[in-house]
Design an enzyme around this catalytic site. Structure first.
Site, PDB file in Angstrom:
ATOM      1  N   GLY A 271     117.913  46.715  92.177  1.00  0.00           N
ATOM      2  CA  GLY A 271     118.883  47.351  93.058  1.00  0.00           C
ATOM      3  C   GLY A 271     120.238  46.698  92.899  1.00  0.00           C
ATOM      4  O   GLY A 271     120.346  45.561  92.421  1.00  0.00           O
TER       5      GLY A 271
ATOM      6  N   CYS B 173     114.028  42.082  89.141  1.00  0.00           N
ATOM      7  CA  CYS B 173     115.448  41.907  89.435  1.00  0.00           C
ATOM      8  C   CYS B 173     115.657  41.729  90.948  1.00  0.00           C
ATOM      9  O   CYS B 173     115.247  40.712  91.506  1.00  0.00           O
ATOM     10  CB  CYS B 173     116.240  43.083  88.875  1.00  0.00           C
ATOM     11  SG  CYS B 173     118.023  42.788  88.776  1.00  0.00           S
ATOM     12  N   TYR B 174     116.263  42.688  91.640  1.00  0.00           N
ATOM     13  CA  TYR B 174     116.416  42.581  93.086  1.00  0.00           C
ATOM     14  C   TYR B 174     115.051  42.416  93.752  1.00  0.00           C
ATOM     15  O   TYR B 174     114.914  41.729  94.771  1.00  0.00           O
ATOM     16  CB  TYR B 174     117.127  43.814  93.641  1.00  0.00           C
ATOM     17  CG  TYR B 174     117.480  43.718  95.121  1.00  0.00           C
ATOM     18  CD1 TYR B 174     118.695  43.188  95.527  1.00  0.00           C
ATOM     19  CD2 TYR B 174     116.589  44.149  96.095  1.00  0.00           C
ATOM     20  CE1 TYR B 174     119.018  43.089  96.877  1.00  0.00           C
ATOM     21  CE2 TYR B 174     116.893  44.057  97.444  1.00  0.00           C
ATOM     22  CZ  TYR B 174     118.106  43.522  97.832  1.00  0.00           C
ATOM     23  OH  TYR B 174     118.424  43.421  99.169  1.00  0.00           O
TER      24      TYR B 174
ATOM     25  N   HIS C  84     114.069  43.136  83.339  1.00  0.00           N
ATOM     26  CA  HIS C  84     113.513  44.478  83.546  1.00  0.00           C
ATOM     27  C   HIS C  84     112.455  44.788  82.480  1.00  0.00           C
ATOM     28  O   HIS C  84     112.777  45.241  81.379  1.00  0.00           O
ATOM     29  CB  HIS C  84     114.628  45.522  83.469  1.00  0.00           C
ATOM     30  CG  HIS C  84     115.580  45.478  84.620  1.00  0.00           C
ATOM     31  ND1 HIS C  84     115.360  46.158  85.795  1.00  0.00           N
ATOM     32  CD2 HIS C  84     116.752  44.808  84.780  1.00  0.00           C
ATOM     33  CE1 HIS C  84     116.358  45.926  86.630  1.00  0.00           C
ATOM     34  NE2 HIS C  84     117.217  45.107  86.047  1.00  0.00           N
TER      35      HIS C  84
ATOM     36  N   GLU D 143     110.541  47.289  82.496  1.00  0.00           N
ATOM     37  CA  GLU D 143     110.338  48.736  82.390  1.00  0.00           C
ATOM     38  C   GLU D 143     111.217  49.402  81.345  1.00  0.00           C
ATOM     39  O   GLU D 143     110.957  50.553  80.960  1.00  0.00           O
ATOM     40  CB  GLU D 143     110.568  49.407  83.758  1.00  0.00           C
ATOM     41  CG  GLU D 143     112.017  49.473  84.209  1.00  0.00           C
ATOM     42  CD  GLU D 143     112.486  48.244  84.975  1.00  0.00           C
ATOM     43  OE1 GLU D 143     113.415  48.368  85.784  1.00  0.00           O
ATOM     44  OE2 GLU D 143     111.924  47.149  84.748  1.00  0.00           O
TER      45      GLU D 143
ATOM     46  N   ASP E 100     109.149  74.834  84.194  1.00  0.00           N
ATOM     47  CA  ASP E 100     108.526  74.487  85.467  1.00  0.00           C
ATOM     48  C   ASP E 100     107.761  75.680  86.057  1.00  0.00           C
ATOM     49  O   ASP E 100     106.579  75.555  86.402  1.00  0.00           O
ATOM     50  CB  ASP E 100     109.581  73.996  86.466  1.00  0.00           C
ATOM     51  CG  ASP E 100     110.285  72.734  85.997  1.00  0.00           C
ATOM     52  OD1 ASP E 100     109.689  71.997  85.190  1.00  0.00           O
ATOM     53  OD2 ASP E 100     111.432  72.498  86.414  1.00  0.00           O
TER      54      ASP E 100
ATOM     55  N   LYS F 116     109.342  65.478  84.468  1.00  0.00           N
ATOM     56  CA  LYS F 116     109.549  66.585  83.528  1.00  0.00           C
ATOM     57  C   LYS F 116     108.699  66.445  82.268  1.00  0.00           C
ATOM     58  O   LYS F 116     108.126  67.421  81.787  1.00  0.00           O
ATOM     59  CB  LYS F 116     111.032  66.652  83.148  1.00  0.00           C
ATOM     60  CG  LYS F 116     111.437  67.940  82.450  1.00  0.00           C
ATOM     61  CD  LYS F 116     111.493  69.085  83.440  1.00  0.00           C
ATOM     62  CE  LYS F 116     112.186  70.305  82.895  1.00  0.00           C
ATOM     63  NZ  LYS F 116     112.388  71.347  83.909  1.00  0.00           N
TER      64      LYS F 116
END
Length: 550
Positions: A80, A107-108, A194, A196, A252, A395
Site C-alpha cells: 500500500g 511491503c506495507y 514483492h 507477486e 464475458d 478476465k
C-alpha cells in the site's frame, strides 16, 4: 413471472436497480487478500490462482470475526502507498493474528504486521525502488529452495527497524536490513519486497512455499472443477425457471451464455440486439455459435435501421452513448415482455467489476450490488433475480473458461471493444456509408495484425510478448483529404490506424510496427476500400491520449 408493462424510457435510465442479494458460491479452500490500497492487489490474487488455489480480495478493515466466519485457509496482507505512522494510515484488526490462520505480508503488509505485533518501522535514508539484491540469512520456510543471493522487486521508503518478539530476520538487502521476517511457530511471514510481480524471479516459489508448505493447501482451483461448480450453482439457483441474457458477442456475456447453456439448456433465452455497430462479420459469427453450437433459444433482434435513424446527425460522443444504451434496453425489454416464466437475468459481471465498485463480500454475507458498468436499470414493473456466474473470475480466467466450454477463439480472445461499438470510432455523425467504410478498413487492420501477432507467437511462444500488439483497430475521422488515384484527383476519407502494446489498458504505448506491415495495411485499405485515399498512424501513448478516440 412475466415482466410487467414498461414505463416511458425517459425516466428509466435515471433509476438504479433494486438492491439484489447475490448468492455466493466459493470453494471451501480459499485465500483472502487484505487490500491496503496496493497497486498490485489484484495481481496477488491472480498469482495465487495461477497456483490453482482460489483467492479473493477483501478490504483491509475487515474484522477478525468477519474473517473467521468465512474460514479462509490463509491470509495475505497486500502492499500500500501509506506510511504506517500517518494519521490516516490503514490498520489491521490485531485479532486477525490470533486466529491461528497463516498470514503472509508484502511491503506495507510487512510493516503493518510489525507495528501491530510490537515491532518498529522507520523512515530510511534512501528509498529502494526496482530490482534489489537479496541475501538470505539462515533457515527460512518462506524462502526455502530459493537462491542465497537473488533479485527481488522493491518499492518502499519505510522499512522494519525492529522485528516483533518471536520473529527472526531471514533476508536483507543493502538498503533494507529486514527484507524478510518470520515467526514459524505462529505461521506469520512477511517480506518488504514483492514476490507477486514477475520482476521477483523466485516469487512463485515463495508463494508455493507458503501455500503448500506452510498452509498445506491443495491445487484444487482447476478449470474442470470451476466449470462443474459453476454449472451446479446455476442449476441450484434456477431450478425449473427460465433465464434471459443480453448477449453482446463479447467474451464475458458469451462465456455466461455457454455456462448457462451447459447448466440449463433451453431454459436460457439469449437476446442478441444487433445495432449494426459491431465489426465486420461479427453478428453472423455470434448467431452461428449460439444458434447452432449451443442448445439455447436465440433471439436475433435486427435493430440496425432503428439505430441509424436515432444516430442521424448526432456528433457528440456522449450523446451517442446515451442513445445507444437507452435503445439497447428498449429492444431488450421489448423481447422480455414477450417471454413467459422468466425469473432470472444473467449477465457478465466479472471480479474486477465487483472490486472496483467497492462491493464487499465478507462475514458470510452476500452484499447488495452497487453501481458498476454491468448493472441493469430495471424499469418499474420489471423484476428479475440476477445470475452472475463470473463474479469471482478475472478476465484471463474467463477466457480460459470460454476455451474449456468450446467457444471459438475469435470470441474467447476478442479484443476490448467499446459498448457503443463503431459509433465512437466514427468521429462525427454515423451513417450507413461511414459504417461500411470503417467495417471494411477495420477488417483489413485486424487481418494483417492477426497474422503479425501469430508470427511473433511462433517466434517467442508468448501471446502478449514483447512487440506483440494488444489492441488494434481503425478510426474514421470526420474529414476528407486530397489524393490522386489513377491520374485523377480524389477528395476522399482518411483512415486512422490505432495499434497499442499493453497488458491491462491502464497504460498503453503505440506499437512499433515494422514498416512492411504498415505499408501492407495502407496499400490494402486504399486499394480495397472505396472512398478512402489515405492512411495515417496514431503514435501517441496512454497517457496523455486514451486508446479509443472518443
Amino acid at each position: 413471472m412475466r415482466p410487467g408493462a414498461l414505463p416511458p424510457f425517459a425516466s428509466v435510465f435515471a433509476q438504479r436497480s433494486k438492491e439484489i442479494a447475490v448468492p455466493e458460491v466459493t470453494p471451501a479452500q480459499k485465500v483472502v487478500v487484505l487490500d491496503f490500497g496496493a497497486q498490485y492487489g489484484q495481481l496477488i490474487a491472480r498469482r495465487v490462482r495461477d497456483l490453482h488455489v482460489y483467492s479473493e480480495i477483501v478490504p483491509c478493515d475487515v474484522t477478525a470475526a468477519e474473517l473467521a466466519q468465512t474460514a479462509p485457509a490463509a491470509i495475505i496482507l497486500s502492499g500500500g502507498p501509506a506510511s504506517v505512522y500517518a494519521d490516516d494510515a490503514p490498520t489491521v484488526d490485531p485479532a486477525i493474528f490470533e486466529l491461528g490462520i497463516p498470514v503472509l505480508g508484502f511491503c506495507y503488509g510487512q510493516q503493518i504486521m510489525a507495528v501491530t505485533l510490537g515491532g518498529e518501522v522507520g523512515h530510511t535514508e534512501a528509498g529502494e525502488y526496482g530490482p534489489a539484491q537479496l541475501t538470505r540469512m539462515g533457515e527460512s520456510r518462506l524462502l526455502d529452495a530459493t537462491p542465497g543471493q537473488q533479485t527481488v522487486w522493491m518499492s518502499h521508503r519505510d522499512a522494519v527497524r525492529r522485528v516483533p518478539d518471536g520473529f527472526v530476520v531471514t533476508a536483507a538487502t543493502e538498503a533494507c536490513p529486514v527484507a524478510a521476517m518470520e515467526c514459524p511457530e505462529r505461521r506469520l511471514f512477511a517480506t518488504q519486497f514483492h514476490p507477486e510481480v514477475r520482476h521477483t524471479p523466485f516469487g512463485n516459489a515463495m508463494l508455493s512455499n507458503f501455500l503448500f508448505g506452510v498452509c498445506g493447501l491443495e491445487r484444487t482451483w482447476t478449470m474442470d472443477g470451476i466449470i462443474d461448480d459453476a454449472v451446479a450453482a446455476i442449476r441450484s439457483q434456477v431450478g425449473s425457471d427460465r433465464v434471459i441474457l443480453g448477449l453482446s458477442g463479447g467474451v464475458d456475456s458469451s462465456v455466461v451464455a455457454a455456462l448457462c447453456a451447459r447448466a440449463i439448456g433451453k431454459q436460457l433465452t439469449c437476446v442478441f440486439v444487433n445495432h449494426g455497430l459491431l465489426r465486420k462479420d461479427e453478428p453472423e459469427q455470434v448467431e452461428a455459435v449460439f444458434s447452432k453450437q449451443f442448445d439455447v433459444d436465440f433471439v436475433h433482434v435486427h435493430a440496425e435501421q432503428r439505430y441509424l435513424e436515432l444516430l442521424a446527425g448526432v456528433t457528440d460522443p456522449e450523446e451517442k452513448r446515451r442513445i445507444i444504451g437507452e435503445q439497447f434496453w428498449k429492444e431488450f425489454f421489448a423481447v422480455a415482455e414477450q417471454l413467459d416464466g422468466v425469473k432470472f437475468l444473467a449477465q457478465g459481471t466479472i471480479y474486477p467489476d465487483i472490486i472496483e465498485s467497492g462491493v464487499r463480500k465478507t462475514g458470510g454475507k452476500a452484499s447488495t450490488i452497487k453501481s458498476h458498468h454491468n448493472l441493469i436499470p430495471f424499469p418499474d414493473g420489471v423484476s428479475f433475480d440476477l445470475i452472475e456466474p463470473l463474479d469471482h473470475f478475472f478476465k484471463d480466467e474467463v477466457r480460459a473458461l470460454g476455451t474449456a466450454l468450446g467457444l471459438p477463439d475469435p470470441i474467447v480472445h476478442r479484443q476490448p471493444f467499446p459498448g457503443p461499438g463503431l459509433a465512437i470510432r466514427i468521429i462525427g455523425d454515423v451513417t450507413a456509408e461511414k459504417l461500411g467504410i470503417l467495417k471494411d478498413a477495420d477488417a483489413i487492420v485486424r487481418e494483417e495484425l492477426d497474422v503479425y501477432n501469430e508470427r511473433l507467437f511462433e517466434e517467442t511462444g508468448e501471446r502478449n510478448g514483447p512487440h506483440a500488439v494488444w489492441q488494434y483497430f481503425a478510426v474514421l475521422p470526420d474529414i476528407r483529404s486530397v489524393g490522386v488515384m489513377g491520374d485523377e484527383r480524389t477528395y476522399a476519407r482518411p483512415v486512422i490506424l490505432r495499434a497499442v502494446e499493453s497488458s491491462d489498458a491502464m497504460t498503453a504505448d503505440w506499437a512499433r510496427l515494422p514498416y512492411d506491415v504498415l505499408a501492407r495495411i495502407s496499400s490494402r485499405i486504399v486499394a480495397e476500400v472505396p472512398g478512402v485515399n489515405r492512411v495515417v498512424y496514431d503514435i501517441t501513448s496512454k497517457p496523455p491520449a486514451t486508446i479509443e478516440w472518443e
